[in-house]
Scaffold this motif. Structure first.
Motif, PDB file in Angstrom:
ATOM      1  N   UNK A 291       1.661  13.296  -9.924  1.00 45.38           N
ATOM      2  CA  UNK A 291       3.100  13.042  -9.817  1.00 45.38           C
ATOM      3  C   UNK A 291       3.788  14.155  -9.035  1.00 45.38           C
ATOM      4  N   UNK A 292       3.304  15.396  -9.177  1.00 44.10           N
ATOM      5  CA  UNK A 292       3.901  16.509  -8.440  1.00 44.10           C
ATOM      6  C   UNK A 292       3.650  16.397  -6.936  1.00 44.10           C
ATOM      7  N   UNK A 293       2.583  15.695  -6.525  1.00 40.58           N
ATOM      8  CA  UNK A 293       2.273  15.506  -5.111  1.00 40.58           C
ATOM      9  C   UNK A 293       2.752  14.155  -4.578  1.00 40.58           C
ATOM     10  N   UNK A 294       3.123  13.258  -5.463  1.00 43.65           N
ATOM     11  CA  UNK A 294       3.449  11.880  -5.087  1.00 43.65           C
ATOM     12  C   UNK A 294       4.630  11.739  -4.133  1.00 43.65           C
ATOM     13  N   UNK A 295       5.765  12.454  -4.323  1.00 37.96           N
ATOM     14  CA  UNK A 295       6.952  12.181  -3.500  1.00 37.96           C
ATOM     15  C   UNK A 295       6.716  12.300  -2.009  1.00 37.96           C
ATOM     16  N   UNK A 296       5.921  13.273  -1.572  1.00 35.33           N
ATOM     17  CA  UNK A 296       5.717  13.457  -0.143  1.00 35.33           C
ATOM     18  C   UNK A 296       4.994  12.271   0.488  1.00 35.33           C
ATOM     19  N   UNK A 297       3.992  11.734  -0.220  1.00 36.08           N
ATOM     20  CA  UNK A 297       3.280  10.581   0.305  1.00 36.08           C
ATOM     21  C   UNK A 297       4.189   9.347   0.327  1.00 36.08           C
ATOM     22  N   UNK A 298       4.990   9.165  -0.707  1.00 36.26           N
ATOM     23  CA  UNK A 298       5.906   8.023  -0.746  1.00 36.26           C
ATOM     24  C   UNK A 298       6.874   8.076   0.431  1.00 36.26           C
ATOM     25  N   UNK A 299       7.495   9.227   0.645  1.00 31.58           N
ATOM     26  CA  UNK A 299       8.514   9.346   1.684  1.00 31.58           C
ATOM     27  C   UNK A 299       7.913   9.265   3.086  1.00 31.58           C
ATOM     28  N   UNK A 300       6.740   9.858   3.278  1.00 37.11           N
ATOM     29  CA  UNK A 300       6.095   9.790   4.584  1.00 37.11           C
ATOM     30  C   UNK A 300       5.684   8.359   4.915  1.00 37.11           C
ATOM     31  N   UNK A 301       5.085   7.666   3.950  1.00 31.65           N
ATOM     32  CA  UNK A 301       4.656   6.284   4.187  1.00 31.65           C
ATOM     33  C   UNK A 301       5.869   5.387   4.419  1.00 31.65           C
ATOM     34  N   UNK A 302       6.896   5.571   3.633  1.00 32.12           N
ATOM     35  CA  UNK A 302       8.104   4.762   3.805  1.00 32.12           C
ATOM     36  C   UNK A 302       8.675   4.929   5.208  1.00 32.12           C
ATOM     37  N   UNK A 303       8.763   6.184   5.666  1.00 35.01           N
ATOM     38  CA  UNK A 303       9.332   6.431   6.989  1.00 35.01           C
ATOM     39  C   UNK A 303       8.433   5.877   8.092  1.00 35.01           C
ATOM     40  N   UNK A 304       7.128   6.135   7.977  1.00 36.44           N
ATOM     41  CA  UNK A 304       6.213   5.688   9.024  1.00 36.44           C
ATOM     42  C   UNK A 304       6.109   4.179   9.124  1.00 36.44           C
ATOM     43  N   UNK A 305       5.931   3.525   7.981  1.00 29.74           N
ATOM     44  CA  UNK A 305       5.807   2.066   7.983  1.00 29.74           C
ATOM     45  C   UNK A 305       7.140   1.418   8.348  1.00 29.74           C
ATOM     46  N   UNK A 306       8.245   1.970   7.863  1.00 30.03           N
ATOM     47  CA  UNK A 306       9.551   1.416   8.195  1.00 30.03           C
ATOM     48  C   UNK A 306       9.840   1.479   9.682  1.00 30.03           C
ATOM     49  N   UNK A 307       9.503   2.605  10.311  1.00 33.66           N
ATOM     50  CA  UNK A 307       9.691   2.712  11.767  1.00 33.66           C
ATOM     51  C   UNK A 307       8.772   1.762  12.518  1.00 33.66           C
ATOM     52  N   UNK A 308       7.526   1.611  12.021  1.00 37.55           N
ATOM     53  CA  UNK A 308       6.574   0.723  12.687  1.00 37.55           C
ATOM     54  C   UNK A 308       7.033  -0.734  12.625  1.00 37.55           C
ATOM     55  N   UNK A 309       7.697  -1.127  11.540  1.00 38.79           N
ATOM     56  CA  UNK A 309       8.176  -2.503  11.409  1.00 38.79           C
ATOM     57  C   UNK A 309       9.298  -2.831  12.379  1.00 38.79           C
ATOM     58  N   UNK A 310       9.919  -1.801  12.945  1.00 44.60           N
ATOM     59  CA  UNK A 310      11.011  -2.025  13.895  1.00 44.60           C
ATOM     60  C   UNK A 310      10.568  -1.897  15.347  1.00 44.60           C
ATOM     61  N   UNK A 311       9.277  -1.671  15.580  1.00 41.56           N
ATOM     62  CA  UNK A 311       8.786  -1.521  16.943  1.00 41.56           C
ATOM     63  C   UNK A 311       8.619  -2.889  17.619  1.00 41.56           C
ATOM     64  N   UNK A 312       8.553  -2.861  18.956  1.00 43.29           N
ATOM     65  CA  UNK A 312       8.462  -4.100  19.728  1.00 43.29           C
ATOM     66  C   UNK A 312       7.204  -4.914  19.425  1.00 43.29           C
ATOM     67  N   UNK A 313       6.014  -4.282  19.276  1.00 41.18           N
ATOM     68  CA  UNK A 313       4.839  -5.116  18.963  1.00 41.18           C
ATOM     69  C   UNK A 313       4.992  -5.915  17.672  1.00 41.18           C
ATOM     70  N   UNK A 314       5.660  -5.330  16.674  1.00 45.88           N
ATOM     71  CA  UNK A 314       5.860  -6.045  15.414  1.00 45.88           C
ATOM     72  C   UNK A 314       6.857  -7.184  15.601  1.00 45.88           C
ATOM     73  N   UNK A 315       7.892  -6.937  16.383  1.00 47.44           N
ATOM     74  CA  UNK A 315       8.854  -8.009  16.660  1.00 47.44           C
ATOM     75  C   UNK A 315       8.175  -9.145  17.422  1.00 47.44           C
ATOM     76  N   UNK A 316       7.280  -8.776  18.339  1.00 49.08           N
ATOM     77  CA  UNK A 316       6.545  -9.803  19.062  1.00 49.08           C
ATOM     78  C   UNK A 316       5.641 -10.604  18.149  1.00 49.08           C
ATOM     79  N   UNK A 317       5.023  -9.914  17.178  1.00 47.05           N
ATOM     80  CA  UNK A 317       4.163 -10.625  16.224  1.00 47.05           C
ATOM     81  C   UNK A 317       4.980 -11.596  15.377  1.00 47.05           C
ATOM     82  N   UNK A 318       6.167 -11.191  15.004  1.00 48.06           N
ATOM     83  CA  UNK A 318       7.036 -12.095  14.239  1.00 48.06           C
ATOM     84  C   UNK A 318       7.441 -13.295  15.099  1.00 48.06           C
ATOM     85  N   UNK A 319       7.718 -13.018  16.374  1.00 48.35           N
ATOM     86  CA  UNK A 319       8.108 -14.116  17.263  1.00 48.35           C
ATOM     87  C   UNK A 319       6.978 -15.121  17.449  1.00 48.35           C
TER      88      UNK A 319
END
Length: 321
Positions: free
Chosen positions: A196-224
């Motif tokens: 639990x003491x190490x958990x927050x950093x992984x949560x926040x890093x994954x959230x930021x990385x995956x969230x940014x990736x979901x807004x990239x053009x290849x992902x938008x193209x896949x949705x299209x």
């Protein structure tokens, strides 16, 4: 990969030499007398001649450079000196405890990575939503929580109030033999607290990385193209969004070691980290020197592992570090 690992190993040599010399320099400048700590109460009534003889036996009467060189040459042959606080060879002290520390840190790190990745992905899917706000709020709160406080809180709740898990140690009271079931039960609470003491950093890093990736053009193209959201998340967003997490693995090793030191002390876990506390309070510089080298080597190995994993995950990265 082999060339990079070899270069890192060569660079680690001067780093470890500097670290060990720094430990002995701190020992020489320290106001604490290892002879007094070693003698204990008997040192108050001992004659100066006895104290001088004890100082010579411990080797603390030698100059700084001589003490460091004597320890270093002995360490290269496997002789790490004698622990003055535990009255055992340093190699034996570390050998008896390193397995328990590795077990605790390994379990905690695995839980932190898996659970942090899952929570981060769930939060990233609906950024700004209720689940995202709840996960990020708890993560920021846990970032500010010291591991020893989390450990004391866990003992109060699960051991004292609910009485579902033991408060510490490795075996049940009155039991001399450690069974697999007892070890698993006693390791659960400290491993979860360390995770639990190490958990927050992984949560926040994954959230930021995956969230940014979901807004990239290849992902938008896949949705299209009509791909399912689960396919987009697994094949596109996760693959690029988790790359920054690989670099986080190495950077969390120092924090993991520091957290283990506090957690092992709170839960009376018989690991290397708890021996560090005994060495520090007992002015046991031979043991402190060996443990510092071990911690430094773990940090260097963690950074190397992060770079290797990143290079394997992203072929565009060259192994030139």
């Amino acid at each position: 990969m082999a060339r990079m690992a070899g270069r890192r190993a060569l660079l680690a040599v001067p780093v470890l030499l500097a670290v060990t010399f720094g430990v002995f320099a701190i020992a020489a400048a320290s106001p604490f007398d290892p002879v007094t700590a070693y003698a204990g109460g008997a040192g108050l009534t001992a004659s100066q001649e006895t104290l001088d003889q004890l100082r010579a036996n411990l080797g603390v009467d030698q100059p700084l450079a001589a003490r460091w060189w004597h320890w270093l040459t002995g360490a290269l042959t496997g002789d790490l000196g004698q622990s003055t606080s535990l009255r055992q060879p340093v190699a034996q002290v570390i050998g008896e405890r390193i397995g328990w520390s590795a077990l605790l840190c390994g379990l905690a790190f695995a839980v932190a990575v898996v659970l942090g990745t899952a929570l981060g992905v769930l939060a990233a899917r609906r950024r700004g939503g209720l689940l995202d706000r709840a996960v990020t709020s708890v993560s920021y709160a846990l970032e500010a929580a010291p591991p020893f406080w989390l450990g004391l809180l866990a003992i109060w709740l699960f051991a004292l109030k609910l009485d579902v898990l033991p408060a510490g140690g490795l075996t049940d009271t009155g039991t001399e033999t450690a069974t697999a079931g007892q070890i698993a039960t006693h390791a659960l609470l400290p491993a979860l607290v360390l995770a639990v003491s190490q958990l927050p950093w992984f949560v926040l890093y994954v959230r930021q990385g995956v969230g940014d990736a979901l807004e990239e053009d290849p992902v938008r193209g896949a949705r299209a193209r009509g791909l399912r959201e689960r396919t987009i998340l697994v094949r596109h967003a996760l693959r690029s969004g988790l790359l920054p997490v690989l670099t986080l693995i190495g950077s969390r090793v120092p924090e993991l070691i520091t957290g283990a030191l506090l957690v092992e002390t709170v839960f009376s876990w018989p690991g290397v980290a708890s021996a560090t506390v005994q060495a520090a309070t007992g002015v046991d510089f031979p043991l402190l020197a060996a443990l510092t080298v071990l911690a430094t080597a773990a940090v260097l190995a963690g950074n190397l592992l992060s770079d290797l994993l990143y290079g394997l995950a992203d072929p565009r990265v060259a192994f030139d570090g």
